[in-house]
Design a protein around this motif. Structure first.
Motif, PDB file in Angstrom:
ATOM      1  N   LEU A  28      -2.694  -1.240  -5.737  1.00  0.00           N
ATOM      2  CA  LEU A  28      -3.871  -1.750  -5.691  1.00  0.00           C
ATOM      3  C   LEU A  28      -4.303  -3.318  -6.045  1.00  0.00           C
ATOM      4  O   LEU A  28      -5.159  -3.990  -5.265  1.00  0.00           O
ATOM      5  CB  LEU A  28      -4.699  -1.010  -7.042  1.00  0.00           C
ATOM      6  N   TYR A  29      -3.381  -3.726  -6.800  1.00  0.00           N
ATOM      7  CA  TYR A  29      -3.553  -5.205  -7.058  1.00  0.00           C
ATOM      8  C   TYR A  29      -2.820  -6.248  -6.258  1.00  0.00           C
ATOM      9  O   TYR A  29      -3.346  -7.158  -5.912  1.00  0.00           O
ATOM     10  CB  TYR A  29      -3.235  -5.439  -8.522  1.00  0.00           C
TER      11      TYR A  29
ATOM     12  N   LYS B 283      -9.505  -5.844  -9.605  1.00  0.00           N
ATOM     13  CA  LYS B 283      -9.129  -6.506  -8.432  1.00  0.00           C
ATOM     14  C   LYS B 283      -9.633  -7.986  -8.392  1.00  0.00           C
ATOM     15  O   LYS B 283      -8.819  -8.749  -7.637  1.00  0.00           O
ATOM     16  CB  LYS B 283      -9.301  -5.764  -7.295  1.00  0.00           C
TER      17      LYS B 283
ATOM     18  N   GLU C 100       0.841   2.310  -8.551  1.00  0.00           N
ATOM     19  CA  GLU C 100      -0.554   2.098  -8.731  1.00  0.00           C
ATOM     20  C   GLU C 100      -0.925   0.667  -8.710  1.00  0.00           C
ATOM     21  O   GLU C 100      -1.886   0.312  -8.003  1.00  0.00           O
ATOM     22  CB  GLU C 100      -1.206   2.985  -9.874  1.00  0.00           C
TER      23      GLU C 100
ATOM     24  N   LYS D 122       0.778  -1.117   0.032  1.00  0.00           N
ATOM     25  CA  LYS D 122       0.104  -0.057  -0.100  1.00  0.00           C
ATOM     26  C   LYS D 122       1.005   1.368  -0.040  1.00  0.00           C
ATOM     27  O   LYS D 122       0.526   2.244  -0.757  1.00  0.00           O
ATOM     28  CB  LYS D 122      -1.034   0.106   1.303  1.00  0.00           C
TER      29      LYS D 122
ATOM     30  N   GLU E 189     -16.638  -4.868  -4.612  1.00  0.00           N
ATOM     31  CA  GLU E 189     -16.181  -4.397  -5.816  1.00  0.00           C
ATOM     32  C   GLU E 189     -17.416  -3.957  -6.712  1.00  0.00           C
ATOM     33  O   GLU E 189     -17.323  -2.975  -7.373  1.00  0.00           O
ATOM     34  CB  GLU E 189     -15.061  -5.160  -6.512  1.00  0.00           C
TER      35      GLU E 189
ATOM     36  N   HIS F 248     -10.569   3.181  -3.492  1.00  0.00           N
ATOM     37  CA  HIS F 248     -10.043   2.813  -4.676  1.00  0.00           C
ATOM     38  C   HIS F 248     -10.711   1.390  -5.107  1.00  0.00           C
ATOM     39  O   HIS F 248     -10.051   0.316  -4.657  1.00  0.00           O
ATOM     40  CB  HIS F 248      -8.338   2.667  -4.899  1.00  0.00           C
ATOM     41  N   TYR F 249     -11.756   1.355  -5.856  1.00  0.00           N
ATOM     42  CA  TYR F 249     -12.453   0.227  -6.046  1.00  0.00           C
ATOM     43  C   TYR F 249     -12.232  -0.024  -7.580  1.00  0.00           C
ATOM     44  O   TYR F 249     -12.282   0.778  -8.365  1.00  0.00           O
ATOM     45  CB  TYR F 249     -14.012   0.360  -5.683  1.00  0.00           C
ATOM     46  N   SER F 250     -12.020  -1.396  -8.065  1.00  0.00           N
ATOM     47  CA  SER F 250     -11.864  -1.676  -9.156  1.00  0.00           C
ATOM     48  C   SER F 250     -12.344  -3.074  -9.707  1.00  0.00           C
ATOM     49  O   SER F 250     -11.961  -4.177  -8.591  1.00  0.00           O
ATOM     50  CB  SER F 250     -10.564  -1.491  -9.727  1.00  0.00           C
TER      51      SER F 250
END
Length: 142
Positions: A51-52, A121, A47, A39, A90, A116-118
């Motif tokens: 995130l991933y 993921k 990024e 993180k 998500e 940060h939602y995607s």
């Protein structure tokens, strides 16, 4: 088991399906700093790492925390449930972003949970569940 009233009562299974809490705690001590490091990473592809890769460790940390609290739970149903919950969050953020807009946890002015939602993921949550399956199997007491 039945008590004296004849009503069936639920009791946790015996140690047959138990996990070693000390071993679970050791894995948590390894995975929690890895999640936080991902993180706070500021190098190339920060990024993606934030995130991933952090999503993989995030699912593992939650599974380890739940297993420390409830060591008799089986690995597969727990990991499937966690994967589905994370995917639902998500999808909810994708369909109705205003519902989760105010939810976030920050540490040292950096958002570590939320914001940060995607949908991208979701495969990483699957990878985290896959890795965690073997971690939880290694923690079995029998």
């Amino acid at each position: 088991m039945n008590d004296t009233t004849g009503v069936a009562t639920a009791a946790p299974p015996t140690h047959q399906y138990g996990k070693s809490r000390i071993t679970l705690l050791k894995f948590l001590i390894i995975c929690l700093p890895l999640w936080l490091s991902a993180k706070f990473y500021a190098g190339p592809y920060h990024e993606h790492v934030g995130l991933y890769l952090a999503g993989i460790f995030y699912l593992i940390c939650w599974a380890l925390l739940i297993q420390i609290a409830l060591p008799w739970l089986r690995e597969t149903p727990l990991l499937i449930a966690l994967f589905l919950v994370f995917c639902a969050i998500e999808l909810l953020a994708w369909q109705a972003p205003e519902l989760l807009q105010g939810f976030s946890v920050s540490l040292d002015n950096r958002t570590v949970i939320g914001a940060h939602y995607s949908l991208n993921k979701i495969p990483y949550y699957g990878v985290g569940a896959f890795i965690c399956y073997f971690i939880l199997k290694a923690c079995r007491t029998n």
